[in-house]
Write a protein that holds these residues in place. Structure first.
Motif, PDB file in Angstrom:
ATOM      1  N   VAL A   1       2.400   3.047  -2.025  1.00 50.93           N
ATOM      2  CA  VAL A   1       3.221   2.522  -0.936  1.00 50.93           C
ATOM      3  C   VAL A   1       2.351   1.897   0.147  1.00 50.93           C
ATOM      4  CG1 VAL A   1       4.743   3.218   0.924  1.00 50.93           C
ATOM      5  CG2 VAL A   1       5.153   4.053  -1.382  1.00 50.93           C
ATOM      6  N   ALA A   2       1.268   2.594   0.490  1.00 51.82           N
ATOM      7  CA  ALA A   2       0.451   2.118   1.611  1.00 51.82           C
ATOM      8  C   ALA A   2      -0.511   1.011   1.188  1.00 51.82           C
ATOM      9  CB  ALA A   2      -0.330   3.277   2.205  1.00 51.82           C
TER      10      ALA A   2
ATOM     11  N   ARG B   1      -0.439  -1.792  -0.679  1.00 51.90           N
ATOM     12  CA  ARG B   1      -0.140  -3.226  -0.540  1.00 51.90           C
ATOM     13  C   ARG B   1      -0.409  -3.654   0.889  1.00 51.90           C
ATOM     14  NH1 ARG B   1       0.179  -6.023  -4.963  1.00 51.90           N
ATOM     15  NH2 ARG B   1       0.958  -4.642  -6.546  1.00 51.90           N
ATOM     16  N   GLY B   2      -0.048  -2.769   1.814  1.00 47.21           N
ATOM     17  CA  GLY B   2      -0.288  -3.083   3.221  1.00 47.21           C
ATOM     18  C   GLY B   2      -1.776  -3.237   3.480  1.00 47.21           C
TER      19      GLY B   2
ATOM     20  N   GLN C   1      -2.853  -6.465   2.149  1.00 44.79           N
ATOM     21  CA  GLN C   1      -2.367  -7.563   3.000  1.00 44.79           C
ATOM     22  C   GLN C   1      -3.193  -7.675   4.273  1.00 44.79           C
ATOM     23  OE1 GLN C   1       1.683  -6.391   3.305  1.00 44.79           O
ATOM     24  NE2 GLN C   1       2.316  -7.510   1.481  1.00 44.79           N
TER      25      GLN C   1
ATOM     26  N   GLY D   1      -2.264 -11.555   4.769  1.00 49.07           N
ATOM     27  CA  GLY D   1      -0.960 -12.024   4.319  1.00 49.07           C
ATOM     28  C   GLY D   1      -0.986 -13.305   3.516  1.00 49.07           C
ATOM     29  N   ARG D   2      -2.171 -13.923   3.368  1.00 50.32           N
ATOM     30  CA  ARG D   2      -2.231 -15.180   2.618  1.00 50.32           C
ATOM     31  C   ARG D   2      -2.752 -14.922   1.208  1.00 50.32           C
ATOM     32  NH1 ARG D   2      -6.458 -18.276   5.779  1.00 50.32           N
ATOM     33  NH2 ARG D   2      -7.274 -16.175   5.938  1.00 50.32           N
TER      34      ARG D   2
ATOM     35  N   ASN E   1       0.275  -9.667  -2.298  1.00 49.95           N
ATOM     36  CA  ASN E   1       1.675  -9.315  -2.537  1.00 49.95           C
ATOM     37  C   ASN E   1       1.976  -9.090  -4.008  1.00 49.95           C
ATOM     38  OD1 ASN E   1       2.641  -9.390   0.086  1.00 49.95           O
ATOM     39  ND2 ASN E   1       2.733 -11.623   0.032  1.00 49.95           N
TER      40      ASN E   1
ATOM     41  N   LEU F   1       1.388  -6.224  -9.465  1.00 52.85           N
ATOM     42  CA  LEU F   1       2.721  -5.719  -9.154  1.00 52.85           C
ATOM     43  C   LEU F   1       3.410  -5.201 -10.420  1.00 52.85           C
ATOM     44  CD1 LEU F   1       4.517  -5.526  -6.647  1.00 52.85           C
ATOM     45  CD2 LEU F   1       5.618  -7.631  -7.374  1.00 52.85           C
ATOM     46  N   TRP F   2       3.849  -3.967 -10.389  1.00 51.65           N
ATOM     47  CA  TRP F   2       4.560  -3.289 -11.478  1.00 51.65           C
ATOM     48  C   TRP F   2       3.697  -3.023 -12.706  1.00 51.65           C
ATOM     49  CZ3 TRP F   2       8.112  -1.338  -8.912  1.00 51.65           C
ATOM     50  CH2 TRP F   2       8.808  -2.075  -7.956  1.00 51.65           C
TER      51      TRP F   2
ATOM     52  N   LYS G   1       9.796 -15.335  -1.772  1.00 52.83           N
ATOM     53  CA  LYS G   1       9.838 -13.879  -1.930  1.00 52.83           C
ATOM     54  C   LYS G   1      10.756 -13.269  -0.906  1.00 52.83           C
ATOM     55  CE  LYS G   1       5.665 -15.011  -2.971  1.00 52.83           C
ATOM     56  NZ  LYS G   1       4.540 -15.417  -2.205  1.00 52.83           N
TER      57      LYS G   1
ATOM     58  N   LYS H   1      10.927  -5.962  -5.183  1.00 51.23           N
ATOM     59  CA  LYS H   1       9.615  -6.253  -4.634  1.00 51.23           C
ATOM     60  C   LYS H   1       9.607  -6.075  -3.127  1.00 51.23           C
ATOM     61  CE  LYS H   1       7.944  -9.878  -6.464  1.00 51.23           C
ATOM     62  NZ  LYS H   1       7.792 -11.282  -6.769  1.00 51.23           N
TER      63      LYS H   1
ATOM     64  N   ARG I   1       9.815  -2.605  -1.656  1.00 49.68           N
ATOM     65  CA  ARG I   1       8.588  -1.813  -1.732  1.00 49.68           C
ATOM     66  C   ARG I   1       7.571  -2.288  -0.707  1.00 49.68           C
ATOM     67  NH1 ARG I   1       4.780  -0.982  -6.749  1.00 49.68           N
ATOM     68  NH2 ARG I   1       4.052  -2.948  -5.974  1.00 49.68           N
ATOM     69  N   GLN I   2       7.466  -3.575  -0.597  1.00 50.58           N
ATOM     70  CA  GLN I   2       6.551  -4.048   0.427  1.00 50.58           C
ATOM     71  C   GLN I   2       7.019  -3.590   1.776  1.00 50.58           C
ATOM     72  OE1 GLN I   2       6.392  -8.177  -0.181  1.00 50.58           O
ATOM     73  NE2 GLN I   2       5.296  -7.984  -2.096  1.00 50.58           N
TER      74      GLN I   2
ATOM     75  N   LEU J   1       8.399  -0.835   2.473  1.00 49.74           N
ATOM     76  CA  LEU J   1       7.918   0.536   2.666  1.00 49.74           C
ATOM     77  C   LEU J   1       6.471   0.519   3.141  1.00 49.74           C
ATOM     78  CD1 LEU J   1       9.263   2.666  -0.267  1.00 49.74           C
ATOM     79  CD2 LEU J   1       9.441   3.164   2.160  1.00 49.74           C
ATOM     80  N   ALA J   2       5.686  -0.293   2.408  1.00 48.75           N
ATOM     81  CA  ALA J   2       4.271  -0.337   2.720  1.00 48.75           C
ATOM     82  C   ALA J   2       4.067  -0.772   4.153  1.00 48.75           C
ATOM     83  CB  ALA J   2       3.571  -1.303   1.772  1.00 48.75           C
ATOM     84  N   ARG J   3       4.804  -1.814   4.504  1.00 47.69           N
ATOM     85  CA  ARG J   3       4.637  -2.359   5.844  1.00 47.69           C
ATOM     86  C   ARG J   3       5.114  -1.355   6.870  1.00 47.69           C
ATOM     87  NH1 ARG J   3       2.863  -6.326   7.477  1.00 47.69           N
ATOM     88  NH2 ARG J   3       1.512  -7.145   5.874  1.00 47.69           N
TER      89      ARG J   3
ATOM     90  N   SER K   1       6.189 -10.081   8.016  1.00 54.11           N
ATOM     91  CA  SER K   1       5.084 -11.032   7.953  1.00 54.11           C
ATOM     92  C   SER K   1       4.456 -10.930   6.580  1.00 54.11           C
ATOM     93  CB  SER K   1       4.067 -10.735   9.041  1.00 54.11           C
ATOM     94  OG  SER K   1       3.654  -9.397   8.954  1.00 54.11           O
ATOM     95  N   GLU K   2       5.325 -11.001   5.552  1.00 51.40           N
ATOM     96  CA  GLU K   2       4.878 -10.702   4.197  1.00 51.40           C
ATOM     97  C   GLU K   2       4.181 -11.875   3.517  1.00 51.40           C
ATOM     98  OE1 GLU K   2       7.972 -10.914   5.219  1.00 51.40           O
ATOM     99  OE2 GLU K   2       8.688 -12.673   4.150  1.00 51.40           O
ATOM    100  N   SER K   3       4.203 -13.052   4.109  1.00 54.68           N
ATOM    101  CA  SER K   3       3.583 -14.190   3.426  1.00 54.68           C
ATOM    102  C   SER K   3       3.058 -15.198   4.436  1.00 54.68           C
ATOM    103  CB  SER K   3       4.623 -14.876   2.540  1.00 54.68           C
ATOM    104  OG  SER K   3       5.583 -15.486   3.371  1.00 54.68           O
ATOM    105  N   GLY K   4       2.295 -16.129   3.921  1.00 53.38           N
ATOM    106  CA  GLY K   4       1.730 -17.153   4.777  1.00 53.38           C
ATOM    107  C   GLY K   4       2.804 -18.009   5.439  1.00 53.38           C
TER     108      GLY K   4
END
Lengths: 510, 337, 337
Positions: free
Chosen positions: B136-137, B139-140, B143, B148-149, B245, B249-250, C4, C11, C14-15, C17-19, C54-57
């Motif tokens: 869970v943590a 991916r953050g 990122q 985030g890019r 991101n 994944l999965w 996304k 997807k 879950r992100q 959650l991470a965030r 802020s999950e993407s560019g």
């Protein structure tokens, strides 16, 4: 005590329960009178649990009758027994720790208002109920906030509140300390005086004599007898439980005292103990000699082995190996010193079911060598085949999964596991439990052979005559504390039974 | 030795049969599928593609098999891929020499594995919960590293992790096979394999027999983390960019599935690195077949699920008697009619 | 648009959650910052902006432009990052209402469940402008307008460009879709198919999901190249630039020249595709403009001046870029994303 016998509340006659291949309960009678605390005693496999299960309806009976207040009842399911006035509280508390105390007290019969649970009333009444049991606690708090002892009292309060005729307590004191036991006893005496019939199952003989009015003893699924506690000497009680008359002579011959090696012991325990596990005990283990440990189930005999093998870490006393003080923090520490341990529960703690006989045999030696120094496949086969032959383990080959072996052969494989490490001290907890007669004698012979080859042995057993036969010294445990040490010619089954039965005042006289 | 290999092959028969079946479907979909040709010192063909595309999941399965054998599970491997890829990309972009960037990425995997191992072996958390924390943590964390890019890079050596050729094979294939071989060697020529299986079958007995259970538990998670980091490097090099991101994944689920198809029970005990690798290849072959069949993409997941369900029920010990009794009942009815 | 974020897919949750785990601190910080710059400019507007995350560019660029645009117009912006959760957005909107902002911008994370809180905003007489996505509501009076792109039009622009580019030549096209099930994917596909339907020489021969990621885009393109006869693919259309970047790598690794041997057109306008175009590897991209907030500010200012309600849907232009301007566009964008 009582001038006129109080009325009989519950009478069970000829209760029988058949399992495939074994009669767990065979025509057992039990009579409970109003206002008495009745001890139900017996060693492993005596049938206590089965009897309780038949009374509470947890299992169907195959024969016999149960009457409550003269009316025949049929406790089909637990609900039926409760309706008839029989309730049980088990050693493992069966309440729900995440619910509140009040929710536990009224589970399944919550007071309602307009179809909803009337929570405030439930908490109020729960609190009041517990106060009657001497507990001043907030019933709205979760059960898990309270100690085991308090939870035990809450469980009793619930059971008594449900049905107030017969209360069955299965080892209620097993995980309580002395003060908590006293609190429980005070409560039980009050309940007795209110006319409740209480069945009290325990392994602590002192508690039997401190609390109970009457005793029923079972052995191997049969009734041995019912006595008034005041009229039954400890010695006779132990004899009833063990099925030995204290005067019986051993038919096995013990080796002469001259053959027993003297000198400095290999391992010496001085006042070794751990709080809530086992009280301080002394033990000396000599190379080429057998220290036996005797005692009833729950006497602390297994716990001594746990401390000697580092499964539990002692918090008092010291352990000397070759005269040097050591601390055992894990079994690996003990194994490094050359110890081995065949535990009581072969299935749970002994064999690794699913792995082959070969892998089970080499496991301890391999663990001792470390992961990087693997025994080659050829070495493993050689070891396994050698011990299969040496100990006469009956199997077509070493690659069969170990769980396919009979109990006796599993025990031999476990012995082989430790013999492969060439231990200096081998600790065996009930090595002959659940093993057929032929294998039984073989294992005893093996132990004697190992002793003669200079190994130190510590053998825990409930087979008094066997212990008396092959032990050079016998440590007797009672109520989680040492109750005496027998040596040389003083070791007789009668002396062991005496030591097990002696109360605190005569302790050490043996 | 050759007899030894034969025994192992015999044990892997169900997995090999599945793989052959999946490959046959590929041949059916694309007739030239099995053709191999050597061009500029590199082999090309459908089989190579499956090995190449399947390399990351093969690596994850190699790490996952011992974990599952200890009755554990590592849900964080997909995320470890993303983190290690991000570390490598950020490293070369910050001017770190490529060997150092790769080492940093692998070290990141080790640290992640150590964290999981600590939670499971020392703090006794349930593996599914312990590794869920990082899943869970993580991916953050990735990122944060990539801001985030998608961190694109042009460092040729890092790109070569996925693009280079060694012994006529794409480097990822060589890496995955080498890791599988090394792991297999490690567990079978030392006593680790025995300890892992013993701890997974009966931790209490194993501890009483002197097995250092917490060390064994910790080690399998560390190894899984390392394998995941290597897989992450390959995935990152493959697209010349670290995609926090989406990288991995999965894939933890694919890895678990591969190990299960490889015949390791989720209840722990016996495991096989080789069969787990075969399991990963079966999955990749199925995916390739579906991809190349030109079916509507909506069907991909459904088809995959059906095939996996069929494979796993067939392996279930409860299935065979059930199937037999159903069959018998059906025949009875027929006879009555 | 960043796809996304458009998907209500697993997807995202879950992100999210991470965030959320990482973002608690950030949220607190942002909250205090927002409170800190409360009454800055007395005569300027105060606008609250509830951003998805802020999950993407692309999303980061949208946020950056929202801040810049506010500054340029003398607007005080109260910004709230919802960490992908609707309840956070509802909380943010309520807090904006309580603070008495002049207007609210909302980039809704999901399309339903807004009626109540938007009703509260309406009762407080605070206009709400939706950014980048529409919502489902029977009462369109709940918001002033929605500033979003026309996703069908994006597909059409791509298709029309391709039709013009190949002229009358026969052209076999392959399509790399986004994640199956998103309305955005259906729209981009529909628009593209509409546009090429008018040209009988254009044939869409294969379509597969690349799940909006570089890695999958590459894998899918590899599959297409293997499945189709060598040299028979004339163009590739991808639902986003990331998948196209993966596809470009696959084309190169197959020994072909992307942009020359195979034409490319994709959607989004992320910096990396401009770089690819400048390098001659890509032919066209349809921009999903990230300056939605500044557009919203202008609509808002005009509305406050003359009180004429704007149209319910303001579409951002779907502008197509070609290599001629790519280098300049890349330089302009690379710091924004």
């Amino acid at each position: 005590m009582a001038v006129t016998p109080p009325p009989v509340v519950l009478a069970a006659r000829g209760l029988t329960r058949q399992y495939p291949g074994v009669r767990a309960l065979d025509g057992v009678d039990l009579t409970l009178r109003a206002g008495e605390i009745h001890a139900l005693l017996g060693e492993n496999g005596a049938g206590k649990s089965t009897l309780i299960n038949l009374l509470t309806g947890a299992q169907p009976r195959d024969g016999g009758t149960i009457t409550v207040d003269g009316v025949a009842i049929d406790p089909d399911g637990p609900g039926g027994a409760v309706k008839a006035g029989i309730a049980a509280v088990y050693q493992e508390i069966t309440l729900l720790p995440n619910l509140s105390v009040a929710q536990n007290l009224y589970l399944g019969r919550e007071p309602t208002r307009w179809g909803l649970v009337h929570r405030s009333r439930m908490n109020r009444e729960g609190g009041a109920l517990l106060r009657r049991f001497g507990l001043a606690i907030d019933a709205s708090r979760p059960l898990s906030d309270f100690s085991t002892a308090v939870q035990q009292l809450i469980a009793i309060a619930r059971a008594v509140d449900l049905s107030a005729k017969v209360l069955i307590l299965d080892e209620p004191t097993a995980s309580l300390d002395t003060a908590e036991v006293q609190t429980l006893f005070t409560l039980l005496r009050v309940l007795r005086d209110q006319g409740l019939a209480i069945v009290f199952v325990t392994h602590f003989l002192d508690q039997v004599y401190a609390l109970t009015d009457r005793i029923t003893v079972l052995r191997n699924g049969r009734l041995v007898g019912e006595r008034r506690t005041a009229d039954l000497p400890r010695l006779d009680l132990v004899a009833m439980m063990l099925g030995k008359t204290p005067t019986a002579e051993s038919h096995l011959s013990r080796r002469p005292a001259a053959a027993i090696p003297a000198g400095a012991p290999l391992v010496r325990a001085e006042g070794l103990g751990r709080r809530r596990l086992v009280g301080a005990f002394d033990a000396a283990l000599h190379a080429g000699a057998v220290l036996g440990a005797a005692g009833l189930l729950g006497s602390g005999r297994t716990e001594t082995a746990l401390l000697l093998f580092g499964v539990e870490t002692a918090d008092q006393g010291q352990l000397l190996v070759d005269g040097k003080a050591v601390t055992l923090r894990s079994p690996r520490d003990a194994i490094r010193l050359g110890f081995g341990f065949c535990p009581e529960d072969r299935k749970l703690d002994g064999i690794v079911a699913g792995l082959s006989i070969r892998e089970n045999i080499v496991l301890a030696l391999q663990a001792k060598r470390g992961w990087w120094r693997r025994l080659s496949t050829a070495q493993q086969h050689e070891l396994a085949d050698r011990y299969i032959k040496l100990l006469d383990i009956r199997t077509p080959d070493a690659e069969k999964p170990i769980q396919l072996l009979s109990g006796g052969n599993q025990q031999k494989a476990l012995l082989a596991r430790w013999l492969a490490t060439e231990p200096r001290l081998l600790i065996l907890d009930e090595p002959t439990r659940g093993i057929d007669v032929g294998a039984h004698a073989e294992i005893v012979r093996l132990l004697e052979d190992l002793r003669d080859r200079g190994m130190a042995l510590y053998v825990i057993s409930s087979e008094i005559e066997e212990v008396a036969a092959y032990s050079d010294r016998v440590l007797v445990m009672r109520d989680r504390a040492p109750a005496g040490l027998l040596e040389g010619d003083s070791i007789t089954p009668a002396a062991i039974v005496n030591a097990i039965a002696a109360d605190h005042h005569t302790q050490g006289a043996a | 030795m050759s007899a030894f290999i034969l025994i192992r092959l015999k044990a892997a028969r169900p997995q090999l049969a599945l793989l052959v079946l999946a490959l046959l479907v590929n041949v059916f979909v694309a007739p030239g599928f099995l053709d191999l040709r050597l061009q500029d010192g590199r082999l090309f063909g459908g089989l190579i593609d499956i090995l190449n595309r399947g390399a990351p999941v093969m690596l994850l399965a190699v790490g996952m098999a011992p974990v599952i054998a200890t009755r554990g599970i590592d849900l964080s491997v997909g995320v470890i891929m993303a983190i290690s890829g991000a570390v490598a990309a950020a490293g070369v972009n910050a001017g770190l020499a490529w060997p150092l960037a790769i080492l940093a990425a692998l070290a990141t995997g080790l640290v992640c594995g150590l964290w999981n191992g600590l939670l499971v072996a020392v703090f006794r958390l349930q593996p599914i919960v312990a590794t869920l924390i990082l899943m869970v943590a993580g991916r953050g964390i990735a990122q944060l590293i990539t801001e985030g890019r998608i961190l694109t890079f042009t460092e040729p050596h890092l790109i070569a992790v996925a693009g280079a050729t060694l012994a006529a094979l794409p480097l990822p294939v060589v890496l995955a096979l080498a890791a599988a071989g090394l792991t297999g060697l490690l567990v079978r020529t030392t006593a680790l394999g025995l300890f892992v299986e013993a701890v997974g079958t009966n931790p209490r007995s194993s501890r009483l027999a002197g097995v250092h259970t917490s060390l064994v538990l910790g080690a399998v998670y560390v190894w899984s983390g390392l394998m995941a980091a290597l897989a992450g490097l390959i995935a990152t090099a493959d697209i010349k960019g670290a995609d926090a991101n989406n990288a991995g994944l999965w894939l933890e689920l694919d890895a678990i599935l591969a190990v299960v198809i490889g015949g390791t029970s989720l209840y722990g005990g016996r495991f096989s690195i080789g069969r787990s690798v075969l399991g990963a290849l079966v999955l990749q072959a199925m995916r390739t077949a579906i991809l190349r069949a030109g079916l509507p993409p909506e069907l991909n997941l459904v088809l995959m699920a059906l095939v996996v369900a069929a494979v796993l029920t067939q392996q279930s010990p409860a299935f065979r008697p059930l199937a037999q009794s159903l069959l018998a009942r059906f025949k009875n009815k027929e006879a009555q009619a | 648009m960043d796809m996304k974020t458009l998907l209500g897919s697993r997807k995202i949750s879950r992100q999210g959650l991470a965030r959320r785990m990482l973002g608690i601190g950030t949220a607190v910080l942002l909250g205090s910052l927002a409170a800190g710059c409360d009454s800055g400019d007395k005569k300027g507007l105060t606008v609250g902006f509830s951003q998805i995350g802020s999950e993407s560019g692309w999303r980061a660029a949208e946020t950056k432009l929202a801040r810049q645009g506010a500054e340029q117009r003398g607007i005080t912006l109260k910004f709230s990052d919802a960490q992908q959760r609707q309840e956070n957005q509802i909380k943010a909107v309520r807090s904006f209402i309580a603070q008495g902002v002049d207007a609210i911008l909302l980039a809704p994370v999901v399309s339903s469940g807004w009626d109540e809180v938007l009703g509260e905003a309406k009762a407080a007489n605070i206009p709400v402008i939706l950014l980048d996505r529409q919502i489902d509501t029977p009462n369109v009076d709940l918001y002033l307008t929605a500033v979003t792109s026309d996703t069908i039009e994006e597909g059409r622009v791509a298709g029309r460009w391709l039709a013009g580019k190949v002229q009358g030549r026969d052209c076999r096209i392959v399509e790399i879709q986004g994640t199956v099930g998103a309305s955005l994917v259906a729209n981009r596909k529909k628009g593209f198919e509409e546009a090429i339907a008018t040209a009988p020489n254009l044939h869409l021969v294969r379509t597969q999901s690349g799940e909006f990621t570089r890695a999958k885009g590459k894998e899918v393109m590899e599959g297409f190249l293997k499945a189709e006869a060598p040299g028979s693919i004339c163009a590739v259309y991808a639902h986003n630039d990331d998948m196209m970047i993966g596809a470009i790598q696959a084309i190169k690794e197959a020994g072909l020249k992307p942009g020359t041997d195979i034409l490319t057109v994709s959607i989004d306008g992320v910096p990396d595709i401009f770089k690819a175009m400048a390098d001659g590897d890509a032919n066209a991209t349809v921009e999903l403009a990230p300056d939605m907030a500044p557009r919203a500010y202008d609509i808002l200012l005009a509305y406050r001046k003359d009180h004429a309600p704007p149209p319910k849907w303001v579409q951002t232009p779907s502008k197509l870029y070609e290599p001629d301007t790519a280098a300049a566009e890349y330089a302009r964008r690379k710091d924004l994303y």
